[in-house]
Scaffold this active site. Structure first.
Site, mmCIF file in Angstrom:
data_model
loop_
_atom_site.group_PDB
_atom_site.id
_atom_site.type_symbol
_atom_site.label_atom_id
_atom_site.label_comp_id
_atom_site.label_asym_id
_atom_site.label_seq_id
_atom_site.Cartn_x
_atom_site.Cartn_y
_atom_site.Cartn_z
ATOM 1 N N ARG A 179 6.941 -2.515 -3.648
ATOM 2 C CA ARG A 179 5.724 -1.703 -3.544
ATOM 3 C C ARG A 179 5.044 -1.884 -2.189
ATOM 4 O O ARG A 179 5.126 -2.937 -1.569
ATOM 5 C CB ARG A 179 4.751 -2.066 -4.666
ATOM 6 N N ASP B 219 10.102 -6.769 -5.597
ATOM 7 C CA ASP B 219 8.889 -5.951 -5.538
ATOM 8 C C ASP B 219 8.923 -5.157 -4.241
ATOM 9 O O ASP B 219 8.719 -5.717 -3.165
ATOM 10 C CB ASP B 219 7.643 -6.832 -5.605
#
Length: 171
Positions: free
Chosen positions: A125, A123
């Site tokens: 983000r 991830d």
């Protein structure tokens, strides 16, 4: 630093939202608001990353589109809320990573593990732009429409008061 570029109203099947386009020097982000959120407490808030498969191509292999629709429905029912759209395709790894990971996901790996299997971060983000947007909108506190603790932690670390969460489960 985030700057407001433009704004206007957007009619959706879930009512009329106000769209505000922001830019942080690298990427654009969008805040869709319904109702008066400035100075408000416990505003429903969905921080949502882009997903070409789900939003543009109507893929049935992810639930991004459904999460967006449920969030819009909940905000419409409440009469006030915010959806922050971040340009973070493929959990921030990009669409190339998403395409490369598809076969691993189809073999049963969770999406995050499928990214890692093809050499990307589980991830990647960054939710910092969402915190900056919430500050720019003048929101006092939010109730997040998420089950992702990273979103809550990042916003809290950047001075956003999160007074609870609600998972966006399929109806």
């Amino acid at each position: 630093m985030i700057i407001k570029l433009a704004e206007g109203d957007l009619k959706t099947k879930f009512g009329e939202f106000h769209e505000t386009l922001f830019y942080n020097g690298q990427k654009e982000s969008i805040a869709l608001t319904m109702g008066d959120v400035a100075g408000a407490d416990d505003v429903l808030c969905r921080v949502h990353s882009s997903c070409l498969f789900g939003h543009a191509f109507n893929s049935i292999e992810c639930d991004c589109r459904e999460q967006m629709e449920i969030s819009q429905q909940l905000i419409q029912q409440t009469g006030r809320g915010i959806i922050i759209w971040l340009d973070q395709e493929g959990k921030g790894n990009g669409h190339f990573a998403l395409l490369k990971s598809v076969e691993h996901k189809r073999l049963g790996l969770p999406q995050a593990d499928a990214y890692e299997a093809v050499g990307f971060k589980k991830d990647a983000r960054d939710y910092t732009p969402a915190a900056e947007i919430l500050k720019a909108l003048g929101v006092r506190s939010i109730c997040m429409l998420t089950d992702n603790p990273k979103k809550v932690d990042t916003l809290t670390q950047h001075g956003i008061q999160v007074n609870g969460t609600k998972a966006v489960a399929l109806l």
